[in-house]
Design an enzyme around this catalytic site. Structure first.
Site, PDB file in Angstrom:
ATOM      1  N   SER A 213       0.843  -1.198   0.000  1.00 47.35           N
ATOM      2  CA  SER A 213       0.000   0.000   0.000  1.00 47.35           C
ATOM      3  C   SER A 213       0.881   1.253   0.000  1.00 47.35           C
ATOM      4  O   SER A 213       1.717   1.405  -0.894  1.00 47.35           O
ATOM      5  CB  SER A 213      -0.961  -0.050   1.185  1.00 47.35           C
ATOM      6  OG  SER A 213      -1.996   0.910   1.030  1.00 47.35           O
ATOM      7  N   ASP A 320      -7.997  -2.800  -7.381  1.00 52.87           N
ATOM      8  CA  ASP A 320      -7.512  -2.548  -6.029  1.00 52.87           C
ATOM      9  C   ASP A 320      -8.562  -1.783  -5.216  1.00 52.87           C
ATOM     10  O   ASP A 320      -9.078  -0.751  -5.651  1.00 52.87           O
ATOM     11  CB  ASP A 320      -6.215  -1.737  -6.100  1.00 52.87           C
ATOM     12  CG  ASP A 320      -5.553  -1.607  -4.750  1.00 52.87           C
ATOM     13  OD1 ASP A 320      -6.018  -0.768  -3.957  1.00 52.87           O
ATOM     14  OD2 ASP A 320      -4.589  -2.344  -4.472  1.00 52.87           O
ATOM     15  N   HIS A 369      -6.774  -5.803  -1.650  1.00 50.71           N
ATOM     16  CA  HIS A 369      -5.747  -4.800  -1.380  1.00 50.71           C
ATOM     17  C   HIS A 369      -4.684  -5.432  -0.495  1.00 50.71           C
ATOM     18  O   HIS A 369      -5.006  -6.013   0.537  1.00 50.71           O
ATOM     19  CB  HIS A 369      -6.360  -3.575  -0.700  1.00 50.71           C
ATOM     20  CG  HIS A 369      -5.374  -2.453  -0.488  1.00 50.71           C
ATOM     21  ND1 HIS A 369      -4.729  -1.839  -1.540  1.00 50.71           N
ATOM     22  CD2 HIS A 369      -4.929  -1.844   0.642  1.00 50.71           C
ATOM     23  CE1 HIS A 369      -3.932  -0.882  -1.066  1.00 50.71           C
ATOM     24  NE2 HIS A 369      -4.030  -0.869   0.255  1.00 50.71           N
TER      25      HIS A 369
END
Length: 465
Positions: A213, A320, A369
């Site tokens: 991330s 995502d 994610h």
């Protein structure tokens, strides 16, 4: 996250992981101990027990139980801090005898002005302060010390750097009265690397800078900085590589524009434009020169990637959840309408286009994610190849290039799904309702996404707009 679905463990039968390669790393020759899993599929548990026993016997302290946890170390240089001025730090599990190091950058969004940083401090303090960090952390996924969960990197020296700078690992400014906070993400990475040189990193053969991330974007921003730091200190023999997971964001137009109040509701370009000024953000020099005056461009993978010199492997879900969140696509409540569905499909197409020239990458058509620290990361496949296998192949290809060898056949490193909608890959993580935690089966999910499977095919049901 604002979405109603989360990836979880895939309930399909567990596939045996690819053959791991264990490096003895003594001298200039690389010894490997390939393990053929195909012959022991029926007795995998017993086989893995033997592997662990072998690993323990190779350790200097083989009579003692291996300590799998990473231990907290606060930085000796106390001028490099978290947002609130508390000392930054890292978790370390040494693997004596291994010359491979994995440094992982934690993710966790960011804040870009005093108001939303104050709110972040009230609600997510461990992402801005080290005051309540635990003394130990257990590694999972690619940080796991267990060969069955981490077939290629299990025996590396593991380093986990908690994210407490809220600046996508880019800041280099001390706390001021005006900002109220320090933003030192880039300096934290450099300081950790300097300290690790005194703990064995100086004799490393490979350093893999990984992150998920915001940490994945941090890898793209910092991998060359790390390589230059080591070269500048005379450690030219360390091969620095990057692994960016779920950090390849698009600066696309939102589905619905909203007021720019926080990192979740604000358009990606607007938050970064504001943030880079507030943080005193630092971007790679070659990218800065390309986008002089518009350095915010360097926070988006497809714009910064061409300027990166170090080898980087990109892992990116084509759908995502974090990207959909900042694009204001909400997958809760009413079934997805046709305009939303077209937007989601176009997102997958745009991502594919930005990734096509990336030599080493793994891009499943899943709604999720982050993945590399998940315990199910070995289960996801693209075109029959798992992510650990693809990373192993990438490692091999880099070593073979250095030794002028031809790359191994049947060992792909550029893997991207071609099917066009979320979760069309059968190995995708389980979808869960974020609010109830319940699994959602494939038929339920497709119906929610606007499909009708009663016609013998998957046809989009037009919703009234």
């Amino acid at each position: 996250m604002g979405n109603g679905f989360r990836g979880g463990r895939n309930p399909q039968p567990r596939r045996p992981p690819p053959p791991p390669t264990y490096r003895a790393d003594r001298g200039d020759t690389t010894e490997s101990f390939p393990l053929d899993f195909t012959a022991v599929e029926e007795n995998m548990d017993n086989f893995m027990t033997q592997v662990k026993n072998l690993a323990q016997s190779l350790y200097p302290c083989s009579a003692q139980r291996l300590d799998h946890d990473m231990k907290l170390n606060l930085l000796e240089n106390t001028s490099v801090t978290c947002n609130d001025g508390s000392p930054a730090g890292y978790y370390l599990k040494e693997s004596r005898g291994s010359r491979r190091w994995l440094i992982f950058l934690e993710g966790g969004w960011y804040c870009f002005n005093k108001e939303n940083c104050d709110n972040r401090y009230d609600t997510m303090r461990t992402l801005m302060s080290s005051s309540n960090w635990p003394q130990t952390k257990t590694g999972t996924g690619i940080l796991s010390p267990l060969p069955e969960e981490n077939p290629h990197w299990w025996n590396a020296n593991m380093v986990y750097i908690p994210y407490c700078s809220s600046d996508v690992w880019s800041g280099a400014t001390a706390k001021t009265e005006q900002s109220g906070y320090a933003f030192m993400g880039s300096l934290i990475i450099q300081e950790v690397v300097k300290e690790l040189l005194n703990k064995g990193l100086d004799s490393a053969k490979v350093l893999l800078l990984a992150g998920s991330s915001a940490g994945g974007t941090g890898v793209l921003l910092n991998v060359d900085h790390v390589a230059e730091l080591l070269e500048g200190q005379g450690h030219t023999g360390i091969q620095v590589r990057g692994l960016s997971d779920s950090g390849w964001f698009l600066d696309n137009k939102q589905y619905h524009s909203t007021d720019c109040l926080d990192a979740v509701s604000c358009a990606p370009t607007e938050t970064i434009k504001r943030g880079i000024k507030y943080w005193g953000g630092v971007v790679p020099e070659r990218c800065r020169q390309t986008h002089e005056g518009q350095e915010w461009n360097c926070f988006f993978g497809y714009r910064v990637f061409p300027s990166i010199k170090s080898p980087v492997f990109v892992v990116q879900w084509l759908f995502d959840e974090a990207q959909l969140t900042v694009d204001n696509i909400q997958l809760t409540g009413q079934p997805v309408q046709e305009s939303q569905w077209r937007y989601i499909q176009n997102l997958g197409i745009e991502l594919r286009n930005t990734l096509k020239d990336v030599p080493a990458m793994f891009a499943p058509a899943c709604l999720s994610h982050e993945v590399i620290t998940r315990n199910y990361w070995t289960d996801i496949q693209v075109k029959g190849t798992s992510l650990p296998r693809a990373l192993y192949c990438w490692d091999r290809s880099l070593n073979d290039n250095r030794n002028n060898k031809a790359p191994p056949k049947g060992c792909p490193v550029h893997l991207i799904d071609s099917c066009p909608w979320p979760h069309c890959n059968p190995t995708c993580p389980t979808i869960r309702n974020q609010f109830t935690g319940q699994e959602i089966d494939g038929v339920q999910f497709l119906k929610h996404m606007g499909f009708d499977s009663n016609t013998g095919g998957l046809l989009f049901v037009r919703q009234s707009l």
